[in-house]
Design a protein around this motif. Structure first.
Motif, mmCIF file in Angstrom:
data_model
loop_
_atom_site.group_PDB
_atom_site.id
_atom_site.type_symbol
_atom_site.label_atom_id
_atom_site.label_comp_id
_atom_site.label_asym_id
_atom_site.label_seq_id
_atom_site.Cartn_x
_atom_site.Cartn_y
_atom_site.Cartn_z
ATOM 1 N N LEU A 122 0.818 -1.213 0.000
ATOM 2 C CA LEU A 122 0.000 0.000 0.000
ATOM 3 C C LEU A 122 0.852 1.263 0.000
ATOM 4 C CD1 LEU A 122 -2.831 -1.089 2.438
ATOM 5 C CD2 LEU A 122 -3.129 -0.392 0.054
ATOM 6 N N GLU A 123 1.990 1.236 0.673
ATOM 7 C CA GLU A 123 2.889 2.394 0.641
ATOM 8 C C GLU A 123 3.199 2.781 -0.800
ATOM 9 O OE1 GLU A 123 7.227 3.664 2.519
ATOM 10 O OE2 GLU A 123 6.812 1.554 2.070
ATOM 11 N N ARG A 124 3.423 1.774 -1.642
ATOM 12 C CA ARG A 124 3.703 2.023 -3.049
ATOM 13 C C ARG A 124 2.433 2.324 -3.839
ATOM 14 N NH1 ARG A 124 7.276 -0.682 -0.489
ATOM 15 N NH2 ARG A 124 9.437 -0.887 -1.191
ATOM 16 N N LEU A 125 1.376 1.602 -3.516
ATOM 17 C CA LEU A 125 0.125 1.776 -4.245
ATOM 18 C C LEU A 125 -0.448 3.174 -4.045
ATOM 19 C CD1 LEU A 125 -1.878 0.375 -6.088
ATOM 20 C CD2 LEU A 125 -3.033 -0.524 -4.069
ATOM 21 N N PHE A 126 -0.246 3.765 -2.868
ATOM 22 C CA PHE A 126 -0.721 5.130 -2.632
ATOM 23 C C PHE A 126 -0.183 6.073 -3.706
ATOM 24 C CE2 PHE A 126 -1.359 4.858 2.295
ATOM 25 C CZ PHE A 126 -2.424 4.008 2.099
ATOM 26 N N GLY A 127 1.112 5.963 -3.989
ATOM 27 C CA GLY A 127 1.697 6.839 -4.995
ATOM 28 C C GLY A 127 1.134 6.594 -6.372
ATOM 29 N N LEU A 128 0.945 5.315 -6.721
ATOM 30 C CA LEU A 128 0.402 4.978 -8.030
ATOM 31 C C LEU A 128 -1.021 5.498 -8.180
ATOM 32 C CD1 LEU A 128 1.183 3.439 -10.629
ATOM 33 C CD2 LEU A 128 0.093 1.426 -9.644
ATOM 34 N N VAL A 129 -1.820 5.367 -7.132
ATOM 35 C CA VAL A 129 -3.198 5.863 -7.155
ATOM 36 C C VAL A 129 -3.220 7.372 -7.387
ATOM 37 C CG1 VAL A 129 -5.224 6.283 -5.701
ATOM 38 C CG2 VAL A 129 -4.186 4.016 -5.758
ATOM 39 N N ILE A 130 -2.392 8.077 -6.661
ATOM 40 C CA ILE A 130 -2.377 9.543 -6.742
ATOM 41 C C ILE A 130 -1.956 10.004 -8.137
ATOM 42 C CG2 ILE A 130 -1.116 11.584 -5.916
ATOM 43 C CD1 ILE A 130 -1.176 10.219 -3.117
ATOM 44 N N GLU A 131 -0.884 9.413 -8.666
ATOM 45 C CA GLU A 131 -0.395 9.876 -9.967
ATOM 46 C C GLU A 131 -1.290 9.404 -11.111
ATOM 47 O OE1 GLU A 131 4.145 11.074 -9.472
ATOM 48 O OE2 GLU A 131 3.874 9.036 -10.243
ATOM 49 N N THR A 132 -1.915 8.241 -10.972
ATOM 50 C CA THR A 132 -2.841 7.779 -12.005
ATOM 51 C C THR A 132 -4.036 8.722 -12.118
ATOM 52 O OG1 THR A 132 -2.178 5.471 -11.727
ATOM 53 C CG2 THR A 132 -4.322 5.861 -12.715
ATOM 54 N N ALA A 133 -4.411 9.361 -10.999
ATOM 55 C CA ALA A 133 -5.534 10.311 -11.001
ATOM 56 C C ALA A 133 -5.130 11.683 -11.532
ATOM 57 C CB ALA A 133 -6.088 10.447 -9.595
ATOM 58 N N GLY A 134 -3.866 11.844 -11.918
ATOM 59 C CA GLY A 134 -3.437 13.111 -12.514
ATOM 60 C C GLY A 134 -2.789 14.087 -11.558
ATOM 61 N N LEU A 135 -2.565 13.683 -10.316
ATOM 62 C CA LEU A 135 -1.879 14.540 -9.359
ATOM 63 C C LEU A 135 -0.401 14.176 -9.303
ATOM 64 C CD1 LEU A 135 -4.516 14.509 -6.480
ATOM 65 C CD2 LEU A 135 -4.082 16.361 -8.108
ATOM 66 N N ARG A 136 0.410 15.132 -8.893
ATOM 67 C CA ARG A 136 1.856 14.911 -8.834
ATOM 68 C C ARG A 136 2.312 14.642 -7.412
ATOM 69 N NH1 ARG A 136 5.641 18.339 -9.535
ATOM 70 N NH2 ARG A 136 4.459 20.205 -9.002
ATOM 71 N N ILE A 137 3.423 13.936 -7.309
ATOM 72 C CA ILE A 137 4.133 13.821 -6.046
ATOM 73 C C ILE A 137 5.290 14.807 -6.104
ATOM 74 C CG2 ILE A 137 5.429 12.332 -4.491
ATOM 75 C CD1 ILE A 137 3.903 9.960 -5.657
ATOM 76 N N ARG A 138 5.271 15.755 -5.222
ATOM 77 C CA ARG A 138 6.228 16.864 -5.241
ATOM 78 C C ARG A 138 7.301 16.620 -4.186
ATOM 79 N NH1 ARG A 138 4.960 22.930 -5.796
ATOM 80 N NH2 ARG A 138 6.610 23.992 -4.632
ATOM 81 N N GLN A 139 8.551 16.965 -4.505
ATOM 82 C CA GLN A 139 9.618 16.910 -3.523
ATOM 83 C C GLN A 139 9.872 18.309 -2.976
ATOM 84 O OE1 GLN A 139 12.823 13.882 -4.337
ATOM 85 N NE2 GLN A 139 12.116 14.178 -6.436
ATOM 86 N N THR A 140 10.493 18.391 -1.816
ATOM 87 C CA THR A 140 10.574 19.654 -1.089
ATOM 88 C C THR A 140 11.121 20.790 -1.929
ATOM 89 O OG1 THR A 140 10.812 18.500 1.030
ATOM 90 C CG2 THR A 140 11.589 20.762 0.936
ATOM 91 N N ASP A 141 12.315 20.662 -2.443
ATOM 92 C CA ASP A 141 12.913 21.754 -3.208
ATOM 93 C C ASP A 141 13.074 21.431 -4.687
ATOM 94 O OD1 ASP A 141 13.234 23.618 -1.100
ATOM 95 O OD2 ASP A 141 14.940 22.491 -0.346
ATOM 96 N N ARG A 142 12.812 20.185 -5.060
ATOM 97 C CA ARG A 142 12.940 19.820 -6.475
ATOM 98 C C ARG A 142 11.654 20.060 -7.239
ATOM 99 N NH1 ARG A 142 16.391 14.126 -6.072
ATOM 100 N NH2 ARG A 142 17.907 14.859 -4.548
ATOM 101 N N LYS A 143 10.584 20.372 -6.534
ATOM 102 C CA LYS A 143 9.282 20.697 -7.116
ATOM 103 C C LYS A 143 8.708 19.534 -7.918
ATOM 104 C CE LYS A 143 9.622 24.802 -5.377
ATOM 105 N NZ LYS A 143 10.815 24.599 -4.563
#
Length: 367
Positions: A346-367
């Protein structure tokens, strides 16, 4: 840092020059057919070069002792728990299984809890209780002695967050003591105790399903990530937490930037957004099962996720995770596994779910 390099050098020497007994055990493992090299390396992608060349020796010297699995078919901690008479032999778990347990068809791994899952704490209905701040923090305090460190970090939010604390049942310590310590530092904290199941993931999902987190502009997911199987566990935890809960003014500016970016669903510390199918490790099949149940379709090879499971997340992404049809019955018994569980999937699936829906995973200073 110097100490870490010294530890790595010493480990390298032990890998290259094992004792006769260690060399014999590594040879027994190789000959048994029970050590899956490719799987072991995929599960532990950060192993030093010399350990990747001689993974059986790494398992003998380090891996088995910290609970790493040599293949999907064997869990040393589950085997020890399910076969307590093994201790009388003086053999490590995999050696006992190779020499005795396999022929006797002994159980070598856990199975999902299913209908025997313990009850989770009752949570109030959504909207119950005052929402006093624009943000919330969900802290899973598995290691209770780490409350002072967590409290110091939470102070950096300067009263801008409500606090939800989830504890794990601990027969060695009554809950009253830790609850008193938390409330002394954070009087309005809301605290629940969970069975030792699903790590930080199940308590977080239980709060999501309750709707208690829905009113907030963003939620910080935090936990006491000690990672005892890693020699850099403390360094890793600090890097994760400092990236999302740094000095107050800097955190406020970063949080504002995160909320001003409508495409961003989740914010993790720099260097902790992991991409590529190799990061599934032993968790791919379990993630596929959970996706199939939810009716979700996604390209598994486009995996991107927040390693370490410490991040800020906004309501749109929270709603996506809350829709996952996951219950306590989906989680395995806790044996200190370091990978390959429903929580890791699920730790990994959370990211896949979020990005599949069109949202980004942002890093602190790398944007």
């Amino acid at each position: 840092m110097r100490h870490r390099y010294l530890r790595l050098a010493l480990l390298g020497l032990r890998i290259l020059f094992p004792s006769p007994a260690e060399a014999r055990y590594a040879r027994l493992i190789r000959q048994s057919g029970l050590f899956d090299r490719a799987w072991y390396l995929a599960c532990n992608p950060r192993l030093p070069w010399i350990c990747r060349r001689l993974p059986e020796r790494h398992y003998v010297l380090v891996g088995e002792g910290v609970g790493l699995c040599p293949s999907p078919a064997f869990s040393p901690r589950a085997y020890s728990h399910l076969n307590p008479d093994m201790a009388e032999s003086g053999l490590p778990p995999l050696a006992h299984y190779i020499l005795h347990g396999r022929a006797a068809d002994r159980t070598a791994q856990d199975h999902p809890i299913g209908s025997d899952a313990p009850a989770l704490p009752h949570l109030p209905a959504a909207g119950a209780g005052a929402v006093t701040a624009p943000f919330a923090v969900v802290l899973h305090l598995y290691y209770r002695d780490m409350w002072p460190e967590m409290a110091e970090r939470l102070q950096r939010l300067e009263g801008q967050a409500d606090l939800f604390v989830t504890l794990t049942e601990d027969p060695r310590e009554p809950d009253a003591g830790i609850r008193a310590r938390i409330l002394a530092d954070w009087p309005a904290a809301r605290i629940w105790t969970f069975p030792n199941l699903g790590r930080d993931i199940l308590p977080f999902l239980h709060l999501l399903h309750s709707g208690l987190l829905s009113p907030y502009r963003a939620v910080c997911k935090l936990h006491t990530k000690r990672s005892p199987h890693r020699d850099d566990g403390k360094v890793w935890r600090h890097a994760l937490a400092d990236g999302v809960l740094g000095p107050p003014a800097l955190t406020a500016a970063r949080l504002a930037a995160f909320l001003d970016d409508p495409s961003a669903g989740l914010w993790v510390a720099d260097g902790h957004l992991m991409r590529g199918p190799e990061w599934w490790g032993p968790n791919r099949q379990r993630a596929q099962e959970l996706m199939a149940r939810s009716g979700m379709r996604a390209e598994m090879d486009r995996l991107g996720f927040a390693a370490g499971s410490i991040y800020w997340i906004r309501p749109e992404a929270l709603a996506l995770l809350a829709a996952l049809p996951v219950t306590a019955a989906d989680f395995e018994p806790e044996r200190g596994q370091v990978d390959g569980t429903t929580a890791h999937a699920l730790e990994r699936l959370f990211g896949l779910v979020i990005e599949t829906a069109g949202l980004r995973i942002r890093q602190t200073d790398r944007k």
